[in-house]
Design a protein around this motif. Structure first.
Motif, PDB file in Angstrom:
ATOM      1  N   THR A   6     -11.606  25.442  29.365  1.00  0.00           N
ATOM      2  CA  THR A   6     -10.280  25.510  28.765  1.00  0.00           C
ATOM      3  C   THR A   6      -9.956  26.934  28.331  1.00  0.00           C
ATOM      4  O   THR A   6      -8.869  27.447  28.605  1.00  0.00           O
ATOM      5  N   ALA A   7     -10.907  27.580  27.656  1.00  0.00           N
ATOM      6  CA  ALA A   7     -10.698  28.961  27.210  1.00  0.00           C
ATOM      7  C   ALA A   7     -10.498  29.881  28.412  1.00  0.00           C
ATOM      8  O   ALA A   7      -9.632  30.774  28.377  1.00  0.00           O
ATOM      9  N   GLN A   8     -11.262  29.674  29.466  1.00  0.00           N
ATOM     10  CA  GLN A   8     -11.137  30.503  30.669  1.00  0.00           C
ATOM     11  C   GLN A   8      -9.763  30.309  31.320  1.00  0.00           C
ATOM     12  O   GLN A   8      -9.139  31.278  31.761  1.00  0.00           O
ATOM     13  N   LEU A   9      -9.275  29.082  31.367  1.00  0.00           N
ATOM     14  CA  LEU A   9      -7.959  28.796  31.932  1.00  0.00           C
ATOM     15  C   LEU A   9      -6.858  29.472  31.122  1.00  0.00           C
ATOM     16  O   LEU A   9      -5.932  30.079  31.678  1.00  0.00           O
ATOM     17  N   ILE A  10      -6.948  29.401  29.799  1.00  0.00           N
ATOM     18  CA  ILE A  10      -5.953  30.039  28.936  1.00  0.00           C
ATOM     19  C   ILE A  10      -5.975  31.548  29.138  1.00  0.00           C
ATOM     20  O   ILE A  10      -4.930  32.195  29.230  1.00  0.00           O
ATOM     21  N   ARG A  13      -4.293  32.628  32.325  1.00  0.00           N
ATOM     22  CA  ARG A  13      -2.831  32.576  32.248  1.00  0.00           C
ATOM     23  C   ARG A  13      -2.274  33.640  31.303  1.00  0.00           C
ATOM     24  O   ARG A  13      -1.142  34.083  31.476  1.00  0.00           O
ATOM     25  N   ALA A  14      -3.041  34.046  30.299  1.00  0.00           N
ATOM     26  CA  ALA A  14      -2.555  34.997  29.296  1.00  0.00           C
ATOM     27  C   ALA A  14      -2.703  36.448  29.727  1.00  0.00           C
ATOM     28  O   ALA A  14      -1.841  37.276  29.428  1.00  0.00           O
ATOM     29  N   PHE A  41      -0.941  25.800  23.227  1.00  0.00           N
ATOM     30  CA  PHE A  41      -1.174  27.241  23.159  1.00  0.00           C
ATOM     31  C   PHE A  41       0.001  27.973  23.789  1.00  0.00           C
ATOM     32  O   PHE A  41       0.441  27.623  24.886  1.00  0.00           O
ATOM     33  N   TYR A  42       0.487  29.004  23.098  1.00  0.00           N
ATOM     34  CA  TYR A  42       1.606  29.805  23.574  1.00  0.00           C
ATOM     35  C   TYR A  42       1.264  31.286  23.441  1.00  0.00           C
ATOM     36  O   TYR A  42       0.488  31.679  22.587  1.00  0.00           O
ATOM     37  N   MET A  43       1.895  32.108  24.267  1.00  0.00           N
ATOM     38  CA  MET A  43       1.811  33.559  24.155  1.00  0.00           C
ATOM     39  C   MET A  43       3.193  34.045  23.726  1.00  0.00           C
ATOM     40  O   MET A  43       4.195  33.700  24.360  1.00  0.00           O
ATOM     41  N   ILE A  44       3.234  34.818  22.658  1.00  0.00           N
ATOM     42  CA  ILE A  44       4.495  35.346  22.145  1.00  0.00           C
ATOM     43  C   ILE A  44       4.521  36.846  22.403  1.00  0.00           C
ATOM     44  O   ILE A  44       3.572  37.557  22.075  1.00  0.00           O
ATOM     45  N   PRO A  56       4.496  29.099  27.365  1.00  0.00           N
ATOM     46  CA  PRO A  56       3.457  28.088  27.201  1.00  0.00           C
ATOM     47  C   PRO A  56       2.277  28.383  28.119  1.00  0.00           C
ATOM     48  O   PRO A  56       2.459  28.699  29.291  1.00  0.00           O
ATOM     49  N   LEU A  57       1.066  28.295  27.566  1.00  0.00           N
ATOM     50  CA  LEU A  57      -0.133  28.585  28.347  1.00  0.00           C
ATOM     51  C   LEU A  57      -0.884  27.322  28.750  1.00  0.00           C
ATOM     52  O   LEU A  57      -1.277  27.169  29.896  1.00  0.00           O
ATOM     53  N   HIS A  58      -1.090  26.420  27.782  1.00  0.00           N
ATOM     54  CA  HIS A  58      -1.903  25.239  28.066  1.00  0.00           C
ATOM     55  C   HIS A  58      -1.811  24.283  26.874  1.00  0.00           C
ATOM     56  O   HIS A  58      -1.419  24.680  25.779  1.00  0.00           O
ATOM     57  N   HIS A  59      -2.173  23.041  27.111  1.00  0.00           N
ATOM     58  CA  HIS A  59      -2.328  22.090  26.012  1.00  0.00           C
ATOM     59  C   HIS A  59      -3.681  21.397  26.166  1.00  0.00           C
ATOM     60  O   HIS A  59      -4.163  21.188  27.275  1.00  0.00           O
ATOM     61  N   VAL A  60      -4.278  21.081  25.044  1.00  0.00           N
ATOM     62  CA  VAL A  60      -5.594  20.441  25.023  1.00  0.00           C
ATOM     63  C   VAL A  60      -5.449  19.094  24.342  1.00  0.00           C
ATOM     64  O   VAL A  60      -5.024  19.014  23.193  1.00  0.00           O
ATOM     65  N   ARG A  61      -5.796  18.039  25.045  1.00  0.00           N
ATOM     66  CA  ARG A  61      -5.685  16.692  24.496  1.00  0.00           C
ATOM     67  C   ARG A  61      -6.878  16.382  23.601  1.00  0.00           C
ATOM     68  O   ARG A  61      -7.774  15.631  23.969  1.00  0.00           O
TER      69      ARG A  61
END
Length: 108
Positions: A6-10, A13-14, A41-44, A56-61
């Motif tokens: 998950t961290a790698q995916l974010i 994308r970031a 997770f978002y990047m501002i 928007p970067l990702h969501h974790v359920r």
């Protein structure tokens, strides 16, 4: 998906969104969605005089704070940005026993 994946995916994308420019501020925003029980997770990207961009970067359920803590630690190892939290009023970190986001004060 594991916390490491998950961290790698974010990060994947970031990183393309993060460009070292003059007078530009970048932040991560983590939002606790109480209804769907997930972290978003978002990047501002903020530059004075320009439109603030929120991507928007990702969501974790998951709503486990330990999972969020591990994901943010892995992200922070590679990309050191300010993290802004929303929806975490009164919730504490598991390892530090400090508030993630301070509880709101009463207006009395």
């Amino acid at each position: 998906m594991t916390n490491e994946q998950t961290a790698q995916l974010i990060l994947e994308r970031a990183l393309p969104l993060f460009k070292r420019e003059l007078n530009v501020q970048y932040r991560f925003k983590v939002v606790l969605d109480h209804f769907d029980e997930q972290f978003n997770f978002y990047m501002i990207r903020y530059k004075p005089g320009h439109i603030t961009r929120v991507t928007p970067l990702h969501h974790v359920r998951s709503s486990w704070i330990a999972d969020l803590e591990e994901i943010l630690d892995r992200i922070n190892q590679q990309l050191k940005l300010t993290v802004v939290f929303a929806g975490f009023e009164g919730i504490k970190w598991n390892s530090k026993n400090t508030y993630i986001q301070r509880p709101k004060r009463d207006a009395s």
